[in-house]
Motif scaffolding. Structure first.
Motif, PDB file in Angstrom:
ATOM      1  N   LEU A 185      23.736  35.882   9.076  1.00 14.51           N
ATOM      2  CA  LEU A 185      24.327  36.016  10.407  1.00 14.51           C
ATOM      3  C   LEU A 185      25.410  37.090  10.439  1.00 14.51           C
ATOM      4  CD1 LEU A 185      24.677  32.341  11.695  1.00 14.51           C
ATOM      5  CD2 LEU A 185      23.265  34.140  12.672  1.00 14.51           C
ATOM      6  N   LEU A 186      26.135  37.253   9.330  1.00 10.16           N
ATOM      7  CA  LEU A 186      27.207  38.239   9.300  1.00 10.16           C
ATOM      8  C   LEU A 186      26.700  39.671   9.428  1.00 10.16           C
ATOM      9  CD1 LEU A 186      29.510  36.687   6.565  1.00 10.16           C
ATOM     10  CD2 LEU A 186      30.177  37.240   8.912  1.00 10.16           C
ATOM     11  N   ARG A 187      25.406  39.871   9.220  1.00 15.12           N
ATOM     12  CA  ARG A 187      24.848  41.215   9.411  1.00 15.12           C
ATOM     13  C   ARG A 187      24.678  41.544  10.892  1.00 15.12           C
ATOM     14  NH1 ARG A 187      20.040  40.379   5.035  1.00 15.12           N
ATOM     15  NH2 ARG A 187      21.313  40.383   3.152  1.00 15.12           N
ATOM     16  N   ASP A 188      24.687  40.525  11.742  1.00 17.14           N
ATOM     17  CA  ASP A 188      24.553  40.736  13.178  1.00 17.14           C
ATOM     18  C   ASP A 188      25.938  41.014  13.739  1.00 17.14           C
ATOM     19  OD1 ASP A 188      24.221  40.627  15.933  1.00 17.14           O
ATOM     20  OD2 ASP A 188      22.742  39.037  15.842  1.00 17.14           O
ATOM     21  N   ARG A 189      26.196  42.271  14.070  1.00 14.60           N
ATOM     22  CA  ARG A 189      27.539  42.662  14.505  1.00 14.60           C
ATOM     23  C   ARG A 189      27.848  42.228  15.934  1.00 14.60           C
ATOM     24  NH1 ARG A 189      27.969  42.994   9.505  1.00 14.60           N
ATOM     25  NH2 ARG A 189      28.855  44.831   8.520  1.00 14.60           N
ATOM     26  N   TRP A 190      26.897  41.515  16.568  1.00 19.44           N
ATOM     27  CA  TRP A 190      27.165  41.032  17.922  1.00 19.44           C
ATOM     28  C   TRP A 190      27.685  39.596  17.906  1.00 19.44           C
ATOM     29  CZ3 TRP A 190      23.706  43.179  22.359  1.00 19.44           C
ATOM     30  CH2 TRP A 190      23.618  44.566  22.243  1.00 19.44           C
ATOM     31  N   LEU A 191      27.967  39.066  16.745  1.00 23.06           N
ATOM     32  CA  LEU A 191      28.614  37.767  16.627  1.00 23.06           C
ATOM     33  C   LEU A 191      29.380  37.732  15.315  1.00 23.06           C
ATOM     34  CD1 LEU A 191      26.706  36.130  14.398  1.00 23.06           C
ATOM     35  CD2 LEU A 191      25.249  35.815  16.383  1.00 23.06           C
ATOM     36  N   SER A 192      30.182  36.697  15.121  1.00 24.50           N
ATOM     37  CA  SER A 192      30.899  36.514  13.868  1.00 24.50           C
ATOM     38  C   SER A 192      30.761  35.064  13.441  1.00 24.50           C
ATOM     39  CB  SER A 192      32.373  36.913  14.009  1.00 24.50           C
ATOM     40  OG  SER A 192      32.999  36.152  15.028  1.00 24.50           O
ATOM     41  N   VAL A 193      31.075  34.794  12.202  1.00 17.23           N
ATOM     42  CA  VAL A 193      30.970  33.450  11.638  1.00 17.23           C
ATOM     43  C   VAL A 193      32.373  32.962  11.303  1.00 17.23           C
ATOM     44  CG1 VAL A 193      30.002  32.047   9.779  1.00 17.23           C
ATOM     45  CG2 VAL A 193      28.685  33.950  10.729  1.00 17.23           C
ATOM     46  N   GLY A 194      32.683  31.726  11.708  1.00 23.81           N
ATOM     47  CA  GLY A 194      34.024  31.213  11.466  1.00 23.81           C
ATOM     48  C   GLY A 194      34.062  29.699  11.430  1.00 23.81           C
ATOM     49  N   PRO A 195      35.267  29.145  11.282  1.00 27.00           N
ATOM     50  CA  PRO A 195      35.416  27.690  11.197  1.00 27.00           C
ATOM     51  C   PRO A 195      35.155  27.011  12.544  1.00 27.00           C
ATOM     52  CG  PRO A 195      37.569  28.748  11.253  1.00 27.00           C
ATOM     53  CD  PRO A 195      36.562  29.845  11.138  1.00 27.00           C
TER      54      PRO A 195
ATOM     55  N   VAL B  45      13.272  28.180  -4.717  1.00 27.49           N
ATOM     56  CA  VAL B  45      14.411  27.755  -3.892  1.00 27.49           C
ATOM     57  C   VAL B  45      15.039  28.937  -3.176  1.00 27.49           C
ATOM     58  CG1 VAL B  45      16.724  26.759  -3.910  1.00 27.49           C
ATOM     59  CG2 VAL B  45      14.912  25.727  -5.276  1.00 27.49           C
ATOM     60  N   PHE B  46      15.300  30.018  -3.921  1.00 29.42           N
ATOM     61  CA  PHE B  46      16.014  31.152  -3.338  1.00 29.42           C
ATOM     62  C   PHE B  46      15.174  31.847  -2.267  1.00 29.42           C
ATOM     63  CE2 PHE B  46      17.772  30.840  -7.724  1.00 29.42           C
ATOM     64  CZ  PHE B  46      19.038  30.406  -7.358  1.00 29.42           C
ATOM     65  N   ALA B  47      13.889  32.032  -2.540  1.00 32.49           N
ATOM     66  CA  ALA B  47      13.022  32.672  -1.538  1.00 32.49           C
ATOM     67  C   ALA B  47      12.892  31.801  -0.304  1.00 32.49           C
ATOM     68  CB  ALA B  47      11.646  32.949  -2.149  1.00 32.49           C
ATOM     69  N   PHE B  48      12.789  30.479  -0.507  1.00 40.05           N
ATOM     70  CA  PHE B  48      12.662  29.551   0.614  1.00 40.05           C
ATOM     71  C   PHE B  48      13.918  29.616   1.484  1.00 40.05           C
ATOM     72  CE2 PHE B  48      12.654  25.543   2.838  1.00 40.05           C
ATOM     73  CZ  PHE B  48      11.314  25.278   3.064  1.00 40.05           C
ATOM     74  N   GLU B  49      15.090  29.562   0.855  1.00 39.28           N
ATOM     75  CA  GLU B  49      16.344  29.616   1.613  1.00 39.28           C
ATOM     76  C   GLU B  49      16.476  30.933   2.368  1.00 39.28           C
ATOM     77  OE1 GLU B  49      19.543  26.752  -0.670  1.00 39.28           O
ATOM     78  OE2 GLU B  49      19.432  28.863  -1.249  1.00 39.28           O
ATOM     79  N   GLN B  50      16.130  32.030   1.713  1.00 37.70           N
ATOM     80  CA  GLN B  50      16.257  33.334   2.361  1.00 37.70           C
ATOM     81  C   GLN B  50      15.317  33.458   3.550  1.00 37.70           C
ATOM     82  OE1 GLN B  50      14.936  36.842   0.184  1.00 37.70           O
ATOM     83  NE2 GLN B  50      16.712  37.984   0.923  1.00 37.70           N
ATOM     84  N   ASN B  51      14.098  32.966   3.395  1.00 37.83           N
ATOM     85  CA  ASN B  51      13.131  33.036   4.481  1.00 37.83           C
ATOM     86  C   ASN B  51      13.621  32.261   5.694  1.00 37.83           C
ATOM     87  OD1 ASN B  51      10.734  33.623   5.815  1.00 37.83           O
ATOM     88  ND2 ASN B  51       9.677  31.843   4.986  1.00 37.83           N
ATOM     89  N   VAL B  52      14.097  31.034   5.467  1.00 41.40           N
ATOM     90  CA  VAL B  52      14.625  30.228   6.566  1.00 41.40           C
ATOM     91  C   VAL B  52      15.852  30.886   7.180  1.00 41.40           C
ATOM     92  CG1 VAL B  52      15.686  28.024   7.168  1.00 41.40           C
ATOM     93  CG2 VAL B  52      13.677  28.075   5.679  1.00 41.40           C
ATOM     94  N   ALA B  53      16.735  31.420   6.339  1.00 44.05           N
ATOM     95  CA  ALA B  53      17.969  32.032   6.835  1.00 44.05           C
ATOM     96  C   ALA B  53      17.676  33.213   7.747  1.00 44.05           C
ATOM     97  CB  ALA B  53      18.834  32.472   5.657  1.00 44.05           C
ATOM     98  N   ILE B  54      16.720  34.048   7.361  1.00 49.78           N
ATOM     99  CA  ILE B  54      16.394  35.223   8.175  1.00 49.78           C
ATOM    100  C   ILE B  54      15.785  34.810   9.505  1.00 49.78           C
ATOM    101  CG2 ILE B  54      14.863  37.227   8.299  1.00 49.78           C
ATOM    102  CD1 ILE B  54      15.405  37.650   5.313  1.00 49.78           C
ATOM    103  N   ARG B  55      14.910  33.804   9.476  1.00 47.07           N
ATOM    104  CA  ARG B  55      14.293  33.349  10.730  1.00 47.07           C
ATOM    105  C   ARG B  55      15.336  32.716  11.656  1.00 47.07           C
ATOM    106  NH1 ARG B  55       8.156  31.265  10.097  1.00 47.07           N
ATOM    107  NH2 ARG B  55       7.402  32.901   8.721  1.00 47.07           N
ATOM    108  N   VAL B  56      16.217  31.905  11.090  1.00 42.67           N
ATOM    109  CA  VAL B  56      17.257  31.269  11.901  1.00 42.67           C
ATOM    110  C   VAL B  56      18.178  32.319  12.499  1.00 42.67           C
ATOM    111  CG1 VAL B  56      19.287  29.780  11.809  1.00 42.67           C
ATOM    112  CG2 VAL B  56      17.170  29.057  10.702  1.00 42.67           C
ATOM    113  N   ALA B  57      18.620  33.264  11.674  1.00 44.27           N
ATOM    114  CA  ALA B  57      19.560  34.282  12.144  1.00 44.27           C
ATOM    115  C   ALA B  57      18.954  35.120  13.259  1.00 44.27           C
ATOM    116  CB  ALA B  57      19.988  35.169  10.984  1.00 44.27           C
ATOM    117  N   SER B  58      17.671  35.465  13.123  1.00 40.79           N
ATOM    118  CA  SER B  58      17.009  36.263  14.159  1.00 40.79           C
ATOM    119  C   SER B  58      16.976  35.518  15.487  1.00 40.79           C
ATOM    120  CB  SER B  58      15.586  36.608  13.700  1.00 40.79           C
ATOM    121  OG  SER B  58      14.885  37.273  14.726  1.00 40.79           O
TER     122      SER B  58
END
Length: 500
Positions: free
Chosen positions: A157-167, A214-227
């Motif tokens: 998500l931090l790669r998307d400069r149209w939002l930020s991640v925080g607490p 595990v790592f590929a699975f997490e990355q795949n889900v993360a990219i789809r969610v972030a998009s």
């Protein structure tokens, strides 16, 4: 197109949700005999249920190839899509898309490899909506292997400069998820995004898969969610800004309020967008986004007959793009906007640099692939252009600029003399974005050169109704197409009676 019978409509919907259904299962679910269903499909759809099912499987297979992650392979993706006879299916894929599945996958992996490692830090001076990524609920022993999935999503998500991640205490949006083991070595992931102010869920989705890596699975889900989150947050922010008190809007809200007006590409709408963006630039002179969007607006106004001084508009766009390029902090969408402004000002070298940056920062940047397609087009590389546009459409099927892909594909066909196909894609572009009546300058010419006189006259009438004073000289100067493209477009318009 005739109205579809109830059984056909239901069968098409069921196939869209699950193309792996057998024809017997479809017939039973629709309450008709198999023979009746097949007869209705041939009469009202023009294809058998099996042919429709096959086409949907091909579409799903290509979509997954274009979204694949590193270390993916064609066989595994085919199995996940329900393809059991890969050899025959690969031949059909090549016939449909003009390349083998392995070539599509290699191009996708090459795009990912271009993505540079960039600092995942947003400037604290820029106002962006904050998303809080909560720890996922993990149910089952295998689910607990995904202990870092929330962190992976936050990083992407931090790669998307149209939002930020925080607490959570500072967040406008909250992302929560659950991972559950189904007892058969498969995991189901549920994810929901909530608007903190209204407590409404603005996006939700789920995935299932096997946990081999595990790592590929997490990355795949993360990219789809972030998009998905990026587009959902953008839509929510546009709605929020549109209902806020105009006097209380900050630079980000002004930009979001301007965005849908800019994307309309209409004279009045873009004039409103530029007014809002001027205020945003005054409030946030170090933010490249409103400046890049304003540059894009000026360039579009100069290229689509939306103002009385097209050359001045293009120059204004180029000057704003140069200013914004010095401020941009690794935002791929901004890079794509700058590429568009430089392209329309015919500064192809600068445009190419910004396109390369956009795709290096984000190999799945839809606007980057869109702009790359336009650059190929203006250099006369029709095949490369079509590939980029198809890639953009597959990566962002709901992107607001997808109509440009249809227009670009139509222009590529026009470039190589396929006028019937060009007219079809131009027509699709207008259907996807009705305000784009300026497309008729090429659509009318394509119909005329294809010998379809009635459609050519109708398209020309739509063009002259919207732009009564348009001349062939203005059309020739509007966009940086190749000389051959311009000559044939002007020849077609001249045959319909347009003044020099």
């Amino acid at each position: 197109m005739p109205m579809l019978p109830r059984d056909v409509k239901k069968a098409v919907a069921l196939l869209g949700a699950d193309p792996e259904r057998s024809i017997d299962e479809l017939a039973a679910a629709c309450g008709v005999a198999r023979r009746t269903l097949e007869k209705h499909f041939r009469r009202f759809v023009g294809r058998s249920p099996s042919e429709v099912r096959h086409a949907l499987l091909l579409e799903r297979f290509r979509h997954e190839l274009l979204r694949a992650q590193p270390k993916s392979n064609v066989t595994k993706i085919a199995m996940l899509c329900g393809v059991h006879h890969l050899g025959r299916f690969a031949a059909a894929y090549r016939k449909c898309y003009g390349e083998s599945p392995s070539v599509t996958l290699r191009r996708r992996c090459a795009a990912l490899e271009r993505q540079e490692t960039v600092p995942a830090v947003l400037s604290p001076t820029l106002d962006r909506p904050v998303v809080a990524v909560h720890s996922f609920e993990l149910i089952g022993a295998r689910a607990h292997r995904l202990i870092t999935i929330a962190d992976e999503i936050a990083i992407v998500l931090l790669r998307d400069r149209w939002l930020s991640v925080g607490p959570p205490r500072h967040a406008r949006y909250h992302l929560r998820g659950k991972v559950r083991e189904d007892g058969a070595r498969r995991l189901r992931i549920l994810v929901m995004l909530t608007d903190a102010a209204s407590a409404r869920h603005i996006w939700a989705d789920r995935w299932e898969g096997e946990l081999d890596d595990v790592f590929a699975f997490e990355q795949n889900v993360a990219i789809r969610v972030a998009s998905a989150i990026g587009s959902s947050v953008r839509s929510a922010e546009i709605q929020r800004a549109s209902h806020a008190d105009p006097a209380q809007l900050g630079a980000w809200e002004l930009t979001m309020r301007a965005l849908p007006r800019a994307l309309l590409i209409q004279p009045a709408a873009q004039a409103e967008a530029l007014e809002l963006l001027e205020r945003a630039m005054d409030l946030a002179p170090q933010d490249a986004l409103p400046m890049a969007l304003a540059a894009w607006c000026h360039a579009q106004r100069g290229s689509h007959h939306l103002g009385p001084q097209p050359d001045a508009e293009k120059q204004a766009g180029r000057e704003l793009a140069l200013r914004a390029s010095r401020l941009n902090a690794c935002d791929p969408k901004v890079e794509a906007l700058l590429a568009a402004a430089h392209t329309l000002a015919q500064d192809f070298e600068a445009a190419s640099t910004h396109c390369d940056r956009a795709l290096a920062l984000d190999g799945a940047c839809v606007w980057g692939w869109n702009r790359s397609g336009m650059l190929h087009l203006y250099h006369g590389r029709a095949t490369d252009a079509i590939e980029c546009f198809q890639f953009a459409r597959a990566l962002g099927p709901d992107d607001p600029l997808n109509f440009f892909c249809s227009i670009g594909i139509g222009s590529a066909h026009f470039e190589v003399g396929r006028y019937e196909e060009a007219a079809r894609w131009f027509t699709r572009g207008i259907a996807e974005h009705p305000p784009a009546l300026w497309v008729n300058r090429f659509r009318a010419a394509a119909f005329a050169l294809a010998g379809r006189k009635q459609e050519a006259r109708q398209s020309f009438a739509e063009l002259t109704c919207a732009y009564p004073d348009l001349t062939i000289g203005q059309v020739r100067r509007a966009l940086p197409h190749t000389p051959g493209f311009c000559d044939r477009a002007c020849e077609g318009l001249a045959s319909l009676g347009m003044h020099p």
